[in-house]
Design an enzyme around this catalytic site. Structure first.
Site, PDB file in Angstrom:
ATOM      1  N   TYR A  54       0.851  -1.192   0.000  1.00  0.00           N
ATOM      2  CA  TYR A  54       0.000   0.000   0.000  1.00  0.00           C
ATOM      3  C   TYR A  54       0.886   1.240   0.000  1.00  0.00           C
ATOM      4  CZ  TYR A  54      -3.533  -3.374   1.687  1.00  0.00           C
ATOM      5  OH  TYR A  54      -4.359  -4.452   1.855  1.00  0.00           O
ATOM      6  N   HIS A 122       0.006 -12.044   1.314  1.00  0.00           N
ATOM      7  CA  HIS A 122      -1.038 -11.227   0.696  1.00  0.00           C
ATOM      8  C   HIS A 122      -1.722 -11.945  -0.469  1.00  0.00           C
ATOM      9  CE1 HIS A 122      -2.050  -6.685   0.055  1.00  0.00           C
ATOM     10  NE2 HIS A 122      -3.123  -7.444   0.032  1.00  0.00           N
ATOM     11  N   ARG A 205     -16.259  -2.057  -1.305  1.00  0.00           N
ATOM     12  CA  ARG A 205     -15.417  -0.942  -1.766  1.00  0.00           C
ATOM     13  C   ARG A 205     -16.188   0.382  -1.729  1.00  0.00           C
ATOM     14  NH1 ARG A 205     -11.140  -3.825  -3.313  1.00  0.00           N
ATOM     15  NH2 ARG A 205     -11.489  -5.865  -4.256  1.00  0.00           N
TER      16      ARG A 205
END
Length: 324
Positions: A54, A122, A205
């Site tokens: 990120y 991940h 989202r």
């Protein structure tokens, strides 16, 4: 806030996803994001979720600054495996043991901590046996750098093989009223092995909040512009799903986002959603979802309104990185 168990790891009932503070959802403000993290901790939350990709890398640094002096208040989760260059370009998925070790050391430095509470792979590297990757992760536990291990977007067989090498505490996978595939694909093995479940994107989202009414609502650099679920006819079909959820939320005197989170919490005590926000007002709204009670009749109505497979379009433009 009450707590729940991810395997043997106690965490707050809701976590805080920090990804959008640094990337993917348009421009952010570090000062407001840090204030939001501290407001979450002040309100009794403790479970923070980040990842090295990120930013890239800058989100871990931001979280590290936010929790400086408050390490004992935090259950800290981060991830490795989506390898990126400093300019943001993607290198690929990397589960090699040497990379596991170097990625962990880099995350510890950026976060400014001496251990990570929950360390996830991940994405599954399909070129490296999961036993080798988890074996390297287990070495980090033995070294005291990591306390618990997790996987993200892993399939049933991968979970079983990983768990044989070292206990897996949590699986993180997208799950919400518009993404219910985990119920049939991974929930049975999680229940069998006693593994907790962390739904990411529990608000679709942001779509399930009812605040997005047009693709034009996104900033130019918002990755949702390229998501199949937010394009063309898919957007319109999914908007009708959101409107049905909103109607029931009004009956329950809560927001559609709160209803979506309350539904997730009602699916089992081993489930800990991590809604993301960089806004303190939205944070307060999300945390209040833990107080929304849903009856059996409410849950049955929600199943009718948003059944499995109701959402139109794939989750990502390229689903090849998802282990099934």
């Amino acid at each position: 806030m009450k707590s729940r168990m991810l395997g043997k790891l106690p965490v707050s009932t809701l976590g805080l996803g920090c990804m959008g503070m640094s990337e993917f959802y348009g421009s952010g403000n570090d000062q407001e994001s840090i204030a939001t993290i501290n407001a979450f901790l002040d309100a009794g939350g403790n479970f923070l979720d980040t990842a090295d990709m990120y930013g890239p890398f800058t989100n871990e640094e931001l979280v590290g600054r936010a929790i400086s002096g408050r390490r004992d208040d935090v259950v800290l989760a981060t991830k490795f495996g989506n390898e990126r260059e400093p300019d943001g370009s993607m290198v690929g998925i990397n589960g090699r043991p040497d990379y596991v070790r170097s990625a962990c050391n880099a995350s510890l430095k950026r976060l400014g901590v001496d251990h990570i509470d929950l360390y996830y792979q991940h994405r599954v590297d399909k070129t490296v046996p999961i036993e080798e990757t988890v074996g390297a992760m287990a070495e980090l536990v033995q070294a005291g750098k990591v306390r618990h291990l997790g996987l993200s977007e892993a399939g049933q067989e991968t979970i079983r093989r990983a768990h044989r090498v070292h206990p897996i505490t949590a699986l993180q996978t997208e799950y919400s009223l518009w993404e219910r595939e985990p119920e049939s694909k991974v929930f049975p093995v999680l229940a069998e092995l006693g593994i907790g479940f962390v739904p990411y994107s529990p608000l679709g989202r942001g779509f399930l909040t009812g605040q997005l009414r047009s693709p034009d609502d996104f900033d130019d650099d918002d990755f949702r512009r390229n998501s199949p679920r937010f394009q063309g006819e898919n957007f319109d079909r999914n908007l009708r799903l959101v409107d049905r959820v909103n109607d029931l939320a009004q009956e329950k005197d809560c927001t559609p986002g709160q209803l979506a989170l309350a539904w997730l919490l009602a699916q089992g005590d081993h489930i800990v959603p991590i809604p993301g926000t960089r806004n303190q007002n939205r944070l307060q709204e999300n945390m209040a979802a833990a107080g929304v009670e849903l009856s059996a009749d409410d849950l049955a109505r929600i199943d009718d309104l948003a059944p499995a497979g109701a959402a139109a379009g794939e989750r990502y433009p390229d689903m090849s990185s998802i282990d099934s």
